[in-house]
Write a protein that holds these residues in place. Sequence first.
Motif, PDB file in Angstrom:
ATOM      1  N   ILE A   1       0.825  -1.208  -0.061  1.00 56.67           N
ATOM      2  CA  ILE A   1       0.078   0.172  -0.035  1.00 56.67           C
ATOM      3  C   ILE A   1       0.844   1.101   0.116  1.00 56.67           C
ATOM      4  CG2 ILE A   1      -1.688   1.319   1.148  1.00 56.67           C
ATOM      5  CD1 ILE A   1      -2.568  -1.550   2.621  1.00 56.67           C
ATOM      6  N   GLY A   2       0.713   2.050  -1.021  1.00 57.81           N
ATOM      7  CA  GLY A   2       1.375   3.321  -1.286  1.00 57.81           C
ATOM      8  C   GLY A   2       0.910   4.629  -0.466  1.00 57.81           C
TER       9      GLY A   2
ATOM     10  N   SER B   1       3.943   1.559   2.750  1.00 55.42           N
ATOM     11  CA  SER B   1       5.123   2.528   2.377  1.00 55.42           C
ATOM     12  C   SER B   1       4.960   3.627   3.579  1.00 55.42           C
ATOM     13  CB  SER B   1       4.750   3.351   1.281  1.00 55.42           C
ATOM     14  OG  SER B   1       3.823   4.158   1.287  1.00 55.42           O
ATOM     15  N   PRO B   2       6.026   4.287   3.798  1.00 56.56           N
ATOM     16  CA  PRO B   2       6.147   5.307   4.988  1.00 56.56           C
ATOM     17  C   PRO B   2       5.101   5.969   5.233  1.00 56.56           C
ATOM     18  CG  PRO B   2       8.453   5.184   3.991  1.00 56.56           C
ATOM     19  CD  PRO B   2       7.374   4.515   3.068  1.00 56.56           C
ATOM     20  N   HIS B   3       4.225   6.424   4.134  1.00 57.81           N
ATOM     21  CA  HIS B   3       3.179   7.490   4.066  1.00 57.81           C
ATOM     22  C   HIS B   3       1.868   6.736   3.926  1.00 57.81           C
ATOM     23  CE1 HIS B   3       5.900  10.910   4.360  1.00 57.81           C
ATOM     24  NE2 HIS B   3       6.524  10.655   3.313  1.00 57.81           N
ATOM     25  N   ALA B   4       1.753   5.515   3.790  1.00 58.82           N
ATOM     26  CA  ALA B   4       0.435   4.977   3.548  1.00 58.82           C
ATOM     27  C   ALA B   4      -0.380   5.404   4.782  1.00 58.82           C
ATOM     28  CB  ALA B   4       0.626   3.601   3.307  1.00 58.82           C
ATOM     29  N   SER B   5       0.184   5.033   5.940  1.00 56.10           N
ATOM     30  CA  SER B   5      -0.192   4.969   7.238  1.00 56.10           C
ATOM     31  C   SER B   5      -1.027   6.576   7.409  1.00 56.10           C
ATOM     32  CB  SER B   5       0.457   4.791   8.382  1.00 56.10           C
ATOM     33  OG  SER B   5       1.516   5.446   8.612  1.00 56.10           O
TER      34      SER B   5
ATOM     35  N   GLN C   1      13.131   2.836 -10.972  1.00 56.74           N
ATOM     36  CA  GLN C   1      14.680   3.146 -10.888  1.00 56.74           C
ATOM     37  C   GLN C   1      15.164   1.980  -9.963  1.00 56.74           C
ATOM     38  OE1 GLN C   1      15.829   7.146  -9.830  1.00 56.74           O
ATOM     39  NE2 GLN C   1      13.742   7.677 -10.286  1.00 56.74           N
ATOM     40  N   GLY C   2      14.372   1.139  -9.487  1.00 58.57           N
ATOM     41  CA  GLY C   2      15.111   0.019  -8.842  1.00 58.57           C
ATOM     42  C   GLY C   2      15.624   0.357  -7.398  1.00 58.57           C
ATOM     43  N   LEU C   3      14.890   1.431  -6.804  1.00 58.37           N
ATOM     44  CA  LEU C   3      15.288   1.934  -5.554  1.00 58.37           C
ATOM     45  C   LEU C   3      14.589   1.152  -4.395  1.00 58.37           C
ATOM     46  CD1 LEU C   3      14.917   5.838  -5.887  1.00 58.37           C
ATOM     47  CD2 LEU C   3      16.984   4.329  -6.226  1.00 58.37           C
ATOM     48  N   ALA C   4      15.490   0.784  -3.543  1.00 62.93           N
ATOM     49  CA  ALA C   4      14.862  -0.217  -2.261  1.00 62.93           C
ATOM     50  C   ALA C   4      14.953   0.674  -1.050  1.00 62.93           C
ATOM     51  CB  ALA C   4      15.716  -1.511  -2.202  1.00 62.93           C
ATOM     52  N   GLU C   5      14.694   1.754  -1.002  1.00 59.30           N
ATOM     53  CA  GLU C   5      14.660   2.699   0.181  1.00 59.30           C
ATOM     54  C   GLU C   5      13.599   2.489   1.124  1.00 59.30           C
ATOM     55  OE1 GLU C   5      12.966   6.787  -2.089  1.00 59.30           O
ATOM     56  OE2 GLU C   5      15.166   6.547  -1.583  1.00 59.30           O
ATOM     57  N   ASP C   6      12.454   1.755   0.705  1.00 63.42           N
ATOM     58  CA  ASP C   6      11.326   1.748   1.555  1.00 63.42           C
ATOM     59  C   ASP C   6      10.855   0.092   1.408  1.00 63.42           C
ATOM     60  OD1 ASP C   6      10.099   1.428  -0.783  1.00 63.42           O
ATOM     61  OD2 ASP C   6       8.506   3.098  -0.670  1.00 63.42           O
TER      62      ASP C   6
END
Length: 401
Positions: free
Chosen positions: A13-14, A41-45, A101-106
Amino acid sequence: MDPLAGKKILLLIGGSIAAYKTPELVRLLRAAGAELRIALSPHASDFVSPLALQAVSGQVPRLSLFSPAEEAAMDHIALARWADALLYAPVSAAGLARLAQGLAEDLPGAIVLASRAPLFLAPAMNTAMWEHPATQRNLQQLAAYGAQILEPESGSLACGETGTGRLQELSSIVEHLRLALAPHPWSGWRVLVTAGPTWEAWDPVRGLSNRASGRQGYALAQAAAERGAQVTLVSGPTALSCPAGIQRVEVESAREMLVACQDLLRTETINLFIANAAVADHRPATVLSSKQGKQELPPQLQLVANPDIVHSLHRDPRRPRWILAFAAETHGDEGRAVTKLHAKGADFAAINDLRKGAMGGEENAVVLFCQGQRYALAPQAKLDLARALLHHLDTCLHGST
């Protein structure tokens, strides 16, 4: 059985406003029999309560990529390996950019990179963000990676604007998952289904029709698509939405329905024709161009016979390989009904006993006659019945050439 029964779905969930809809999405997936895990994701909540998600799913959602307690319970790599499919719904424009971009930061980004399961992306955002070239480029890149994009719909947005960007309808998202994750024994097949009533006009407002709702035909089309077939649904007048992954041709009269079926036969080789529509046997001999007043109505209405669609397609030079025809009866004489359908050219017969009130209702009961076998399907929801009927038909045809 629902194709999603027993499937392990990891819902990501984004941080989109549409995240508030996800508890209902969880309910639909659980009702289909899927086993769920959830990661935010960090902002989904900010838009949906993790406690609400836990209440409807029975699982504690994962919230952080670096939470020691959560990683101890099931680390994100194990979670990625657990899933049969990843559903990222909703995914924001920022989420799409990170994935492309293949980012795995979250947490969702790390799970997607670590998983080899099919990935379904259901974007939701403002129209301008959706249409931006950067977003469209990211979508193309993700599709090239193999992601399936469940495109947003057009309508009123949370920001007050109107345009494309609404999260796809939740029921449609679930249908797409069914189509993608079900076994596909009919891959490469072309299936033609007729459904609904026909309307035989007498004047601009009056005509002949029947109580058919179209639900059983639409369910048969969906069940055939779930089995991997390419399905065309020729539908008389109904208020039903077309199931996902199906081409619908809308018609009104019996003659229009026949022409639509014949047109398809001219361009496609049809493996199976399912004649489920409740086609009117007759039509008014004369169609009036203006409405008649009550005092102008004739005491008798002259009728002429409509063409029989099953018989016509049976005699067509490009006849479907197999024809399954339905008969709705009230006399209870199965043998007579089966003989009637075979005389029209049907290979297989399905008999509805209208004394049980099937037409227009939510449930149905059918007896299928297939190559000497009789399969009695008890009253049940029409989609469940459609899946069971096609399963029996497939079993009957197994090994046929």
